[in-house]
Enzyme design. Structure first.
Site, mmCIF file in Angstrom:
data_model
loop_
_atom_site.group_PDB
_atom_site.id
_atom_site.type_symbol
_atom_site.label_atom_id
_atom_site.label_comp_id
_atom_site.label_asym_id
_atom_site.label_seq_id
_atom_site.Cartn_x
_atom_site.Cartn_y
_atom_site.Cartn_z
ATOM 1 N N VAL A 1 0.841 -1.200 0.000
ATOM 2 C CA VAL A 1 0.000 0.000 0.000
ATOM 3 C C VAL A 1 0.874 1.247 0.000
ATOM 4 C CG1 VAL A 1 -1.663 1.354 1.342
ATOM 5 C CG2 VAL A 1 -1.992 -1.104 1.078
ATOM 6 N N VAL B 1 2.067 1.862 -3.413
ATOM 7 C CA VAL B 1 0.999 2.472 -4.224
ATOM 8 C C VAL B 1 0.899 3.959 -3.915
ATOM 9 C CG1 VAL B 1 -1.463 2.481 -4.738
ATOM 10 C CG2 VAL B 1 -0.284 0.307 -4.413
ATOM 11 N N TYR B 2 1.051 4.316 -2.651
ATOM 12 C CA TYR B 2 1.033 5.731 -2.257
ATOM 13 C C TYR B 2 2.154 6.492 -2.966
ATOM 14 C CZ TYR B 2 2.269 9.734 0.680
ATOM 15 O OH TYR B 2 2.618 10.983 1.127
ATOM 16 N N LEU B 3 3.365 5.948 -2.944
ATOM 17 C CA LEU B 3 4.478 6.617 -3.631
ATOM 18 C C LEU B 3 4.208 6.710 -5.130
ATOM 19 C CD1 LEU B 3 7.610 5.077 -1.866
ATOM 20 C CD2 LEU B 3 6.601 7.344 -1.503
#
Length: 224
Positions: A134, A137-139
């Site tokens: 997750v 995915v944020y980066l």
């Protein structure tokens, strides 16, 4: 100057709104939850209730009439899941840019994340398998939002802070295209955004920022 802040109830956004109003300018916090309006108004800012995951760019552009600059300080937040990292941290940032362009606003400051471009493409997929994925995915969401903004003809600035602290501001920072990993008070990030807007500095510049030894105006002038 009238400045609209997406993610208006976030900690950096509330600090920024207060700084803007104390400097004699107008701040507008864009919030999704009507219950957050009073918190925004306590900073001296106005508030607009608008869900950036539900509006289209035309609808948002109408709400940005009379605004001179926009700041993206929104985020899906902890525990929100990989899907919302993309729908908020990436897609809402692009929506704000689309709406700003429609409203004739060309100044955009993005609050991004340090080392966003280093995400692992094999892990940064939806659905994510675990918390580590997750975060990747944020980066990815931040990196893709930044790339979208860099490709536009707007007068943009991309601020990539290190680890965020709730400590008092120092007023001194280290900046560069990359800097050693470190931390920075949220209040100093807000001050960096304020100076970039009011001093019209760091236009067309993406930079990482942590606490350091250089006063904020001088640091931004050096990279402008």
């Amino acid at each position: 100057m009238k400045i609209a802040i997406a993610g208006g109830h976030g900690q950096i956004a509330l600090l920024l709104a207060r700084l803007i109003t104390e400097a004699g300018h107008e701040a507008i916090g864009i919030v999704r939850n009507p219950a957050h309006v009073s918190d925004v108004e306590q900073t001296g800012a106005a508030a607009i209730v608008a869900d950036l995951e539900q509006l289209d760019d035309d609808q948002l552009a109408l709400r940005l009439r009379g605004v001179d600059a926009v700041v993206f300080a929104a985020g899906a937040g902890p525990g929100s899941g990989a899907e919302r990292k993309l729908s908020v941290d990436r897609d809402a940032a692009a929506l704000l840019a689309d709406a700003a362009e429609r409203a004739g606003i060309d100044r955009y400051v993005m609050v991004s994340a340090m080392a966003a471009d280093t995400y692992d493409p094999e892990l940064a997929v939806v659905p994510a398998k675990d918390d580590a994925a997750v975060f990747q995915v944020y980066l990815r969401a931040k990196a893709e939002a930044d790339a979208d903004l860099r490709a536009r003809s707007m007068r943009w600035t991309i601020v990539r802070p290190g680890g965020l602290l709730d400590t008092p501001p120092q007023g001194t920072i280290a900046v560069g295209s990359t800097v050693p990993r470190g931390s920075i008070p949220r209040a100093d990030v807000a001050a960096v955004v304020l100076h970039a807007l009011l001093d019209d500095s760091a236009v067309g510049v993406q930079f990482e920022v942590t606490s350091g030894n250089t006063p904020i105006p001088a640091a931004l002038a050096a990279i402008s």
